[in-house]
Design an enzyme around this catalytic site. Structure first.
Site, PDB file in Angstrom:
ATOM      1  N   LYS A  71       0.856  -1.187   0.000  1.00 45.16           N
ATOM      2  CA  LYS A  71       0.000   0.000   0.000  1.00 45.16           C
ATOM      3  C   LYS A  71       0.883   1.224   0.000  1.00 45.16           C
ATOM      4  CE  LYS A  71      -4.533   0.717   0.225  1.00 45.16           C
ATOM      5  NZ  LYS A  71      -5.518  -0.081  -0.544  1.00 45.16           N
ATOM      6  N   GLY A 171     -19.833   7.424   2.929  1.00 43.58           N
ATOM      7  CA  GLY A 171     -19.032   7.525   1.723  1.00 43.58           C
ATOM      8  C   GLY A 171     -19.873   7.235   0.499  1.00 43.58           C
ATOM      9  N   GLY A 173     -19.501   7.597  -2.953  1.00 44.03           N
ATOM     10  CA  GLY A 173     -18.590   7.883  -4.052  1.00 44.03           C
ATOM     11  C   GLY A 173     -18.447   6.697  -4.977  1.00 44.03           C
ATOM     12  N   VAL A 175     -17.631   3.648  -4.617  1.00 39.38           N
ATOM     13  CA  VAL A 175     -18.221   2.395  -4.150  1.00 39.38           C
ATOM     14  C   VAL A 175     -19.648   2.613  -3.652  1.00 39.38           C
ATOM     15  CG1 VAL A 175     -18.034   0.512  -2.467  1.00 39.38           C
ATOM     16  CG2 VAL A 175     -15.970   1.447  -3.541  1.00 39.38           C
ATOM     17  N   GLY A 176     -19.857   3.661  -2.880  1.00 39.33           N
ATOM     18  CA  GLY A 176     -21.153   3.893  -2.263  1.00 39.33           C
ATOM     19  C   GLY A 176     -22.278   4.100  -3.259  1.00 39.33           C
TER      20      GLY A 176
END
Length: 401
Positions: A71, A171, A173, A175-176
């Protein structure tokens, strides 16, 4: 760069003229390579990136995919103009070029970045991107699908259906938004949503078409423009009287101080590591069903890899519904039978499978080397996708089994 090496795990603090730029964490490797998202956010810590890198290892292990977990995080404003964001990404890439050049770390899109940003960044520092790399544009949607599949299995496990259940989405965005569409299409009520600008609450459920139209017109500021709902504090969304809570925003948004006030019966995350260990313990004592996030949001990795293998979108979704759904159902049933948590079951499974992947990568047979050779030809665009796609679905089925 400042390196901290703990056996096979590496944390790199990236600076420029003594100014902190961000971090890279390499948690594991397969054939000396690792991969994971490169995110941009104004508040990123070394501990966050380290934990998220380990989460990638668990995700690859759970899915049975031969990738090492990593990451990276760049300190910056994800809503800044694209040119400004890309300038920061390029400066970060120059600082970690040795990792990128040897592919010890290969970045993908994450919160605040997309694959076009990553491609631009790598090209600007003189690094080659293969023709079939970084082409997935549906990662957020595939993540939403895996969260949706997890919710379906969780509700079925407790004897409920989605129809009429109230859902709060932290959230709204990448994904949401697709997750809300999937849930609403199957009868769930989306009663609360949030962005970095604030949150909205309507206990009767939003008219999703109207909400999405406002999002298209005003972006994340829709929370200040949409008339059909009450503006609330972002943190308050987590504590609303809902059936299902979907954290799809920040790392560790659910902590020990707010976990006791959560009223949801099921938590399925689109975000990576949204719960602290203390918070998860509190929620388990409250009999809240918490599915592990490296399972619920694995669709971005799985779907992106399947898309890379030339599998069509509709087949990817059906694969997740069938095979990922069956795996999640088995985890829930095993947890009940053994008196353990779903997280414990999935964690043991992911670690065991990753250890197997690592072992076989170090003890390759001639057939494995031939597979890697053909994979590299495909990655370079030499082998056509029409030859790969028919073999891809059985491969992913075996990996997930």
């Amino acid at each position: 760069m400042l390196w901290q090496n703990d056996k096979t795990r590496i944390l790199c603090t990236v600076t420029h003229n003594s100014d902190l730029m961000g971090y890279v964490a390499l948690d594991s490797s397969i054939r000396d390579r690792s991969t994971g998202g490169l995110r941009m956010h104004p508040e990123i810590s070394a501990e966050e990136i380290r934990i998220l890198a380990h989460n990638m290892t668990l995700k690859f292990g759970f899915l049975g995919l031969p990738q090492g977990g990593a990451k990276a995080g760049v300190l910056g404003d994800p809503e800044a103009p694209r040119a400004e964001r890309r300038q920061q990404l390029v400066a970060f890439a120059r600082a970690i070029r040795p990792l990128l050049q040897k592919r010890f770390f290969f970045p993908h899109a994450d919160m605040g970045t997309d694959n076009e940003d990553i491609r631009y960044m790598l090209h600007q520092v003189g690094l080659r991107v293969m023709p079939r790399e970084l082409r997935c544009t549906q990662s957020g949607y595939y993540t939403a699908v895996s969260v949706y599949v997890s919710i379906c299995q969780a509700t079925r496990h407790i004897g409920r259906t989605l129809a009429g259940l109230k859902v709060a989405l932290e959230g709204f965005g990448k994904v949401g938004i697709p997750l809300a569409s999937l849930l609403a299409a199957n009868g769930a009520l989306i009663v609360a949503v949030s962005t970095s600008r604030g949150a909205l609450y309507n206990p009767q459920g939003f008219k999703l078409d109207n909400l999405l139209k406002c999002v298209a017109e005003t972006g994340s500021n829709f929370v200040h423009h949409f008339p059909d709902g009450d503006r609330i504090d972002r943190a308050a969304l987590l504590e609303l009287p809902v059936d299902i809570l979907c954290p799809c925003a920040n790392y560790h948004s659910i902590k020990a101080h707010n976990a006791p006030h959560i009223q949801a019966s099921i938590i399925c995350a689109g975000a990576n590591v949204p719960l602290t260990p203390d918070a998860e313990h509190i929620l388990l004592e409250k009999n809240v069903l918490c599915l592990p996030d490296f399972v619920t949001n694995c669709g971005g990795v799985l779907g992106g890899t399947m898309e890379f293998a030339s599998v069509q979108k509709d087949k990817i979704v059906k694969f997740m519904e069938l095979h990922l759904g069956a795996r999640i159902s088995a985890i829930l049933e095993t947890a009940d039978k053994q008196g353990r948590t779903p997280h414990d079951i999935a964690l043991s499974l992911a670690r065991e499978k990753f250890a197997q992947i690592h072992y076989y990568a170090q003890h390759q047979k001639p057939s494995d080397k031939l597979f890697q050779f053909c994979l590299n030809l495909y990655r370079r665009g030499i082998v056509p996708g029409s030859l790969v796609a028919p073999y891809a679905l059985p491969y992913f089925e075996r990996s997930l089994a």
